[in-house]
Design an enzyme around this catalytic site. Structure first.
Site, PDB file in Angstrom:
ATOM      1  N   ASP A 429      -0.684   6.555  -0.182  1.00 41.72           N
ATOM      2  CA  ASP A 429       0.119   6.660   0.666  1.00 41.72           C
ATOM      3  C   ASP A 429       1.054   5.328   1.085  1.00 41.72           C
ATOM      4  O   ASP A 429      -0.152   4.088   1.557  1.00 41.72           O
ATOM      5  CB  ASP A 429      -0.372   7.276   2.234  1.00 41.72           C
ATOM      6  CG  ASP A 429       0.729   7.477   3.301  1.00 41.72           C
ATOM      7  OD1 ASP A 429       1.618   7.043   3.372  1.00 41.72           O
ATOM      8  OD2 ASP A 429       0.429   8.198   4.009  1.00 41.72           O
ATOM      9  N   HIS A 430       1.604   5.040   0.948  1.00 46.03           N
ATOM     10  CA  HIS A 430       2.175   3.706   1.429  1.00 46.03           C
ATOM     11  C   HIS A 430       2.483   2.565   2.784  1.00 46.03           C
ATOM     12  O   HIS A 430       2.977   2.076   3.376  1.00 46.03           O
ATOM     13  CB  HIS A 430       3.615   3.517   0.145  1.00 46.03           C
ATOM     14  CG  HIS A 430       3.951   2.158   0.229  1.00 46.03           C
ATOM     15  ND1 HIS A 430       3.425   0.548   0.364  1.00 46.03           N
ATOM     16  CD2 HIS A 430       5.164   1.431  -0.720  1.00 46.03           C
ATOM     17  CE1 HIS A 430       3.791  -0.347  -0.158  1.00 46.03           C
ATOM     18  NE2 HIS A 430       5.234   0.111  -0.684  1.00 46.03           N
TER      19      HIS A 430
END
Ligand code: COA
Length: 457
Positions: A429-430
């Site tokens: 999850d950036h």
């Protein structure tokens, strides 16, 4: 010349004994033709009953919560002009209930109710369905609807009349918070929102007509039989549940996948040797998955933001190591969770994954056995492939995909030598993990798998 009319519940399809959830008028009110008089709500849909003509309400014959069916007289209306004998009846055709609903994942809260469908006047169109609680959802939103719901802010739960009213004022109902029962958006909520905008109180919210969602095209409606013979079969319950979760996770999490590979030559040699020995003694089989679980715990310890979940503006860092692994079953994908991986030996982990995978395939996993995960591993190594992009299992922030290891030539500085290389695909999850951290994570994981003695350090 005026005329007294009994207003009846029109043909509302297969519904019967439906509760009245809103009454929009009272005796003495003047109404225009098509104004919504009451709203009904079945377990599948919400629908408005409109005024058959302009006039004045003389008497309301139902109360909130009353159950009505087709033909029930709901009120008496003094129509301004007599309806011609050939005038259409008050009843108007009811659209089919939408074949969509929101699904709650086995462990997680539901997606919000499905979008309604309504005609221009917001009349007589089943509007929304209540979320169906796991474990037995009977419907699932189409992928397009699901993605639109995910990206369009929270899902509006409002009757067609309220939606029509909001539309009239240029308000996107998806931006509103409902104060009615079960969070239903009421006319007053629309008014409050507009007042707030006018007074500047809602200035922090997006402009009411600003496009917030993906603004997707509707899902293609294709008559496949036109092009050749087809057979339709229902999705399994697991597919419906996991599909809804996967669509949410894919749409809501900015995924990036970091690819890497680990030299598992020595590890595989060790695993094979132990298995040969234990085969003779009848011991449990060591699997690559068990080593991966153990190595991931070490990497999660070193990079704690991977062992975390987003909670609003906070990152919840977990002090425990419960790891999920994707298991392929005849009915679809499930993710059993192994608790306290850090406290178990590789052999124990191998035995536990085998037990859980067997239970998963037999459909015997308890919900608790699929909850509480911090990080997941999806191993397709036993099947094949070189890399893939796994979808993060929310609210986790990363997942490790593992593909089939293969012997490949590796340059050791002097010559090429054959090494067994295991492909790793880490989706993260950036919002939580930076690319550099992901590269460090997979590099470290690769080092651990190349020499598990590092995990002792
Ligand atoms: N590379 C090469 N071979 C591998 C491997 C890898 N990365 N991982 C496993 N294998 C081999 C195993 O060694 C085993 O061979 P062996 O019997 O000669 O020892 C064979 O493949 C079968 O392994 P498998 O039954 O898959 O066991 P596993 O412990 O590796 O995996 C599960 C267990 C539950 C993960 C696995 O059965 C499964 O369901 N995988 C699918 C997961 C999935 O669908 N993910 C997709 C999510 S989108």
């Amino acid at each position: 010349m005026s005329q007294l009319l009994e207003v009846k519940v029109p043909d509302i399809g297969d519904f019967g004994a439906i509760p009245v959830i809103e009454i929009h008028v009272k005796a003495g009110d003047a109404v225009a033709a098509e104004d919504s008089l009451i709203t009904l709500e079945s377990d599948k849909a919400t629908m408005d009953v409109p005024a058959p003509a302009a006039g004045t309400v003389k008497e309301v014959r139902i109360g909130l919560g009353d159950k009505v069916s087709e033909g029930t007289v709901i009120m008496v209306l003094e129509a301004d002009t007599a309806l011609p004998a050939s005038a259409p009846p008050a009843a108007q055709p009811v659209a089919q209930a939408p074949v969509v609903a929101s699904v709650i994942a086995s462990a997680e809260p539901s997606a919000p109710p499905a979008e309604d469908r309504e005609d221009e006047l917001g009349r007589f169109r089943p509007a929304e369905q209540e979320p169906i609680l796991a474990p037995s959802p009977s419907h699932v939103p189409s992928p397009g609807q699901m993605a639109a719901e995910m990206m369009g802010g929270h899902k509006a739960h409002a009757s067609p009349s309220v939606r029509a009213y909001a539309r009239e004022l240029g308000v996107e109902v998806g931006r509103l918070t409902g104060s009615g029962p079960k969070g239903r958006i009421l006319r007053e909520d629309v008014q409050r929102y507009v007042k707030g905008l006018v007074s500047g109180a809602a200035s922090a919210s997006p402009a009411p007509t600003a496009a917030g969602g993906l603004n997707l095209l509707p899902w293609p409606q294709v008559d496949f039989a036109k092009f050749g013979p087809v057979q339709s079969q229902p999705l399994s319950r697991i597919k419906k549940l996991s599909g809804a979760n996967l669509a949410r996770n894919w749409a809501m999490i900015p995924h990036v996948t970091q690819f890497d590979e680990a030299d598992v030559t020595d590890l595989e040699a060790f695993r094979t040797q132990v298995n040969q020995e234990s085969e003779k003694s009848g011991g449990a089989k060591l699997t690559m998955l068990a080593f991966l679980l153990k190595a991931c715990v070490s990497a999660l310890r070193k990079f704690p933001e991977f062992n975390a979940s987003l909670d609003g503006d906070n990152l919840v860092l977990k002090q425990y190591f419960h790891l999920g692994f994707a298991a392929d079953t005849p009915n679809g994908l499930v993710v059993p969770v192994i608790r306290d991986v850090d406290k178990k030996t590789v052999l124990e982990l191998a035995a536990e994954t085998a037990t859980l995978a067997k239970k998963a395939r037999e459909g015997k996993l308890a919900p608790a056995e699929m909850q509480g995960g911090c990080f997941s591993i999806s191993s397709l190594g036993g099947i094949g492939g070189t890399a893939f992009t796994p979808i993060i299992n929310a609210p986790e922030v990363a997942i490790l995909g593992v593909s089939k290891s293969e012997t490949r030539p590796r340059w050791n500085g002097r010559e090429f030598e054959p090494r067994l290389m295991l492909p790793l695909s880490l989706s993260y999850d950036h919002r939580v993990v930076d690319g550099a951290a992901a590269a460090r994570f997979t590099t470290y994981l690769g080092q651990l798998l190349a020499d598990l003695r590092r995990s002792l350090l």
